[in-house]
Design a protein around this motif. Structure first.
Motif, PDB file in Angstrom:
ATOM      1  N   ALA A 207       0.863  -1.181   0.000  1.00 45.12           N
ATOM      2  CA  ALA A 207       0.000   0.000   0.000  1.00 45.12           C
ATOM      3  C   ALA A 207       0.899   1.231   0.000  1.00 45.12           C
ATOM      4  O   ALA A 207       1.836   1.331   0.791  1.00 45.12           O
ATOM      5  N   GLN A 208       0.609   2.169  -0.866  1.00 50.60           N
ATOM      6  CA  GLN A 208       1.551   3.241  -1.172  1.00 50.60           C
ATOM      7  C   GLN A 208       1.562   4.389  -0.164  1.00 50.60           C
ATOM      8  O   GLN A 208       2.499   5.181  -0.144  1.00 50.60           O
ATOM      9  N   HIS A 209       0.560   4.518   0.668  1.00 56.10           N
ATOM     10  CA  HIS A 209       0.414   5.726   1.476  1.00 56.10           C
ATOM     11  C   HIS A 209       1.116   5.570   2.829  1.00 56.10           C
ATOM     12  O   HIS A 209       0.967   4.554   3.505  1.00 56.10           O
ATOM     13  N   LEU A 210       1.841   6.621   3.225  1.00 61.42           N
ATOM     14  CA  LEU A 210       2.565   6.635   4.495  1.00 61.42           C
ATOM     15  C   LEU A 210       2.367   7.989   5.161  1.00 61.42           C
ATOM     16  O   LEU A 210       1.941   8.956   4.527  1.00 61.42           O
ATOM     17  N   LEU A 211       2.704   8.045   6.446  1.00 60.82           N
ATOM     18  CA  LEU A 211       2.693   9.303   7.182  1.00 60.82           C
ATOM     19  C   LEU A 211       4.125   9.632   7.607  1.00 60.82           C
ATOM     20  O   LEU A 211       4.857   8.759   8.074  1.00 60.82           O
ATOM     21  N   THR A 212       4.509  10.887   7.434  1.00 65.03           N
ATOM     22  CA  THR A 212       5.847  11.306   7.851  1.00 65.03           C
ATOM     23  C   THR A 212       5.776  12.711   8.418  1.00 65.03           C
ATOM     24  O   THR A 212       4.745  13.391   8.325  1.00 65.03           O
ATOM     25  N   CYS A 213       6.875  13.156   9.013  1.00 64.86           N
ATOM     26  CA  CYS A 213       6.937  14.503   9.570  1.00 64.86           C
ATOM     27  C   CYS A 213       8.336  15.060   9.385  1.00 64.86           C
ATOM     28  O   CYS A 213       9.267  14.336   9.018  1.00 64.86           O
ATOM     29  N   THR A 214       8.504  16.348   9.659  1.00 67.41           N
ATOM     30  CA  THR A 214       9.786  17.000   9.445  1.00 67.41           C
ATOM     31  C   THR A 214      10.840  16.579  10.457  1.00 67.41           C
ATOM     32  O   THR A 214      12.012  16.902  10.288  1.00 67.41           O
ATOM     33  N   ASN A 215      10.445  15.881  11.509  1.00 67.39           N
ATOM     34  CA  ASN A 215      11.429  15.341  12.452  1.00 67.39           C
ATOM     35  C   ASN A 215      11.947  13.974  12.017  1.00 67.39           C
ATOM     36  O   ASN A 215      12.692  13.326  12.749  1.00 67.39           O
ATOM     37  N   GLY A 216      11.530  13.524  10.838  1.00 63.30           N
ATOM     38  CA  GLY A 216      12.085  12.307  10.265  1.00 63.30           C
ATOM     39  C   GLY A 216      11.374  11.028  10.628  1.00 63.30           C
ATOM     40  O   GLY A 216      11.868   9.940  10.317  1.00 63.30           O
ATOM     41  N   HIS A 217      10.234  11.116  11.282  1.00 65.48           N
ATOM     42  CA  HIS A 217       9.487   9.898  11.616  1.00 65.48           C
ATOM     43  C   HIS A 217       8.690   9.419  10.412  1.00 65.48           C
ATOM     44  O   HIS A 217       8.323  10.209   9.535  1.00 65.48           O
ATOM     45  N   LEU A 218       8.416   8.130  10.376  1.00 62.87           N
ATOM     46  CA  LEU A 218       7.672   7.526   9.266  1.00 62.87           C
ATOM     47  C   LEU A 218       6.756   6.449   9.826  1.00 62.87           C
ATOM     48  O   LEU A 218       7.176   5.651  10.670  1.00 62.87           O
ATOM     49  N   ASP A 219       5.520   6.415   9.365  1.00 66.57           N
ATOM     50  CA  ASP A 219       4.546   5.485   9.925  1.00 66.57           C
ATOM     51  C   ASP A 219       3.611   4.980   8.825  1.00 66.57           C
ATOM     52  O   ASP A 219       3.489   5.599   7.759  1.00 66.57           O
TER      53      ASP A 219
END
Length: 684
Positions: free
Chosen positions: A190-202
């Motif tokens: 599944a192509q969709h992910l969540l990320t933030c400017t602090n470098g986290h990925l979920d």
């Protein structure tokens, strides 16, 4: 979990897949899977350095993996009798300044030799990686679910491309569950992910998304489907709950409005570490698995140069720390005989005296405090790495004393009688060695672009102080050109007062203020804006790369630049030069086609041709008159893909800070004009 091994003689990174360790207590359930150590993919060391390093998503033919943090590499190296290291004190000092004094060494990527030989050496080596993303969609029935719902298969040891996850007993589309014709169908990430400017990925929370943040009213763990929208006016995929029939399009999550519909607090997940950070204050944003802003490597590189006595001591100190570790060096520092016995198996100490050994041990033990290190880091500029290289190239008397053991061999060339008078010196780089080290990475916004807060640099280990970092050692050749520094300074004075330069500066300020990074506001944009001489050298470099690619035997994407362009200051003398080079980390060198272009007759013809071609673009007069004006914020002027842009592997600044008007006085230019450094050239 997946494991990969990197870079043998043919520089291949071979991956082994398993799905054992639980990465996420909330969304992952991998512990039901059995380890599978068959190969699933490969990559060159340069790719693992700049594109697919720890924390990046590497897209394989049928699924994706993420190279793990360095903690997971250590068990692999511990199986080896000796861990190889790359010794380059100048680069290691910079790494320690960024990451702390606990960094003992630079290590190459672990590699796995090809099967078939009698030796089993290295068969358990590889770069560990985790399967990520861990939500898959069945291509047969659109079922969307976590990794344990799918079956991993890879039965052919020599066909890593066959590795895949499958949905067993897939009912297909439009068939009732339990009907005839069930079969196994491949699943894709599944192509969709969540990320933030602090470098986290979920992982994207599909179940919460389709139910708008609430639980499904009919099932605790509902089955979902992801359906592609190929008809009608909708865009993207639609998530459907099979229990309660709720549905919601992924297009709603896009843009600024969509971001408000996403979770407002980041969970702080680092999949490459299998860990979470507490109290992340950044808002998550949606990103696709193959997005170019998902992972930006933060690297530093140096060209290895001949070492004086002080640098030799530093090199021996680094070797000592790499072999023994800081604790043993401290234990045996006062006993040179013990140190010699411990080190002699891997280091040649025949010509090293006891006093030199003791000095190296003292150097290994020395280190800045965290306060001093932070002060140095605050005042550090990447130009500091280039200054020693520029200084060495200014001393031709040293060229005859160079040692081949450093990997550097340079030769002063005569200037051709017809070479442009502003090109003052030419140096043939017959052999060179460049060492590159990974410091960490960022997401959404490139660290080197804004260089804002060091806290944005995502760590490579669960421990904030790594003991080593990955590095590569590239060998190659090149041509160095030095412009007349005084002429450049005089030309630069005129440009700084021009309206065109004011337009570029204002565009840079707008560009900097609009960056996605939530920490860019902490940096003065003026400190990130290069001087006019950099624009000149950068544009000239791209023109030469295009021309050299036609005569050197190397493709344009294989040529890279190294720009030495900065005004003089109290800390450093002025520089105005460029190095066009080609290097490779998976061979013993290159073929000599590039350095052959430094011969006087060939170079003067090549420079003349490069300037002539750059004088006219097929997009002129539009290209020649391009100037960013409010609200535009692009960082180039008279430059485009038709005349000046280079591939991302060639350009050190992502095709920014380019303008042919600084290099040449263009006949088609109107409005904001500046005198071109090389004057008027016939572009016909």
């Amino acid at each position: 979990m997946a494991e990969a091994s990197t870079a043998s003689a043919d520089a291949v990174a071979d991956m082994l897949a398993d799905a054992t360790d639980s990465l996420d207590p909330l969304t992952d359930a991998e512990n039901a899977h059995v380890k599978n150590r068959a190969r699933v993919g490969s990559a060159r060391p340069s790719s693992l350095l700049y594109t697919y390093g720890p924390g990046a998503v590497m897209d394989l033919p049928n699924f994706a993996v993420m190279p793990a943090g360095l903690d997971d590499w250590d068990p692999i190296w511990k199986r080896r009798e000796h861990v190889p290291t790359i010794i380059e004190p100048r680069l290691l000092d910079v790494v320690r300044m960024h990451l702390g004094r606990d960094v003992d060494s630079l290590r190459p990527y672990p590699w796995q030799p090809k099967r078939g030989g009698p030796s089993t050496e290295g068969t358990d080596l590889g770069v560990p990686a985790r399967v990520f993303p861990q939500w898959f969609r069945c291509t047969g029935c659109d079922y969307l679910g976590p990794l344990p719902r799918f079956t991993y298969t890879n039965t052919h040891p020599f066909r890593p491309d066959l590795a895949q996850f499958t949905h067993e007993s897939c009912p297909g589309r439009g068939k009732k569950s339990g009907g005839k014709g069930k079969r196994s169908n491949p699943a894709v990430p599944a192509q969709h992910l969540l990320t933030c400017t602090n470098g986290h990925l979920d992982e994207f929370p599909y179940a919460l998304w389709v139910h708008k943040g609430r639980a499904c009213p009919r099932a605790e763990s509902p089955d979902l489907k992801m359906r592609d929208a190929n008809v009608g006016g909708s865009v993207g995929s639609t998530i459907v709950c099979t229990q309660c029939s709720a549905s919601r399009g992924m297009s709603e999550a896009q843009g600024r409005v969509g971001r408000d519909k996403l979770p407002q607090k980041c969970r702080g997940r680092h999949p490459h570490l299998g860990a979470f950070d507490a109290d992340c204050d950044a808002r998550p944003a949606i990103v696709l698995m193959g997005a170019s802003n998902l992972w930006f490597a933060s690297t530093q590189s140096v060209i290895v140069m001949p070492r004086d006595d002080k640098q030799q001591t530093a090199a021996l100190a680094d070797q000592m720390r790499a072999e023994l570790g800081l604790e043993k060096v401290a234990k045996y520092q006062a006993h040179p005989d013990f140190l010699r016995d411990l080190l002699s198996a891997h280091i040649d100490l025949e010509t090293v005296t006891d006093d030199e050994l003791a000095a190296a041990a003292a150097k290994a033990m020395a280190g800045d405090s965290d306060e001093v290190r932070q002060d140095k880091l605050a005042g550090w500029d990447p130009i500091d790495l280039l200054v020693p290289e520029w200084a060495y190239l200014q001393q031709p008397a040293l060229f005859a004393q160079q040692s081949n053991s450093t990997g550097l061999m340079v030769t002063e060339r005569d200037r051709g009688a017809k070479l442009h008078p502003h090109v003052q010196r030419v140096v043939a780089v017959n052999k060179m060695k460049k060492v590159n080290a990974v410091l960490g990475f960022t997401r959404l916004d490139e660290m080197d672009r804004v260089n804002d807060l060091s806290s944005r640099l995502v760590k490579l280990t669960r421990n904030k102080r790594p003991r080593w970092v990955p590095a590569t050692e590239d060998r190659g050749e090149g041509v160095f050109l030095q412009l007349d520094v005084d002429a450049v300074a005089a030309w630069e004075t005129v440009v700084l007062a021009s309206p065109l330069w004011a337009e570029h500066r204002q565009a840079h300020d707008r560009n900097f203020a609009r960056r996605f990074s939530e920490t860019a506001k902490n940096v003065d944009s003026a400190t990130r804006f290069p001087a006019p001489r950099y624009w000149l050298l950068h544009t000239f470099s791209h023109a030469l790369i295009r021309e050299m690619a036609m005569y050197s035997g190397y493709g344009a994407a294989s040529l890279s630049e190294r720009i030495y362009g900065w005004p003089g200051s109290a800390e450093r003398s002025a520089a105005a030069g460029l190095l066009i080079c080609t290097t490779a980390s998976d061979s013993e060198g290159t073929l000599g086609g590039l350095v052959a272009l430094s011969q006087p007759e060939r170079l003067q013809s090549l420079v003349s041709s490069a300037l002539r071609r750059a004088a006219r673009c097929s997009s002129d007069p539009v290209c020649a008159m391009r100037t960013p004006r409010d609200p535009e914020d692009f960082l180039h002027g008279a430059a485009c893909h038709c005349c000046t842009f280079a591939s991302e592997t060639s350009c050190e600044n992502a095709n920014r800070f380019l303008d042919r008007r600084f290099m040449l006085t263009l006949a088609t230019t109107t409005g904001a004009r500046v005198p071109g450094f090389f004057g008027v050239t016939n572009g016909s």
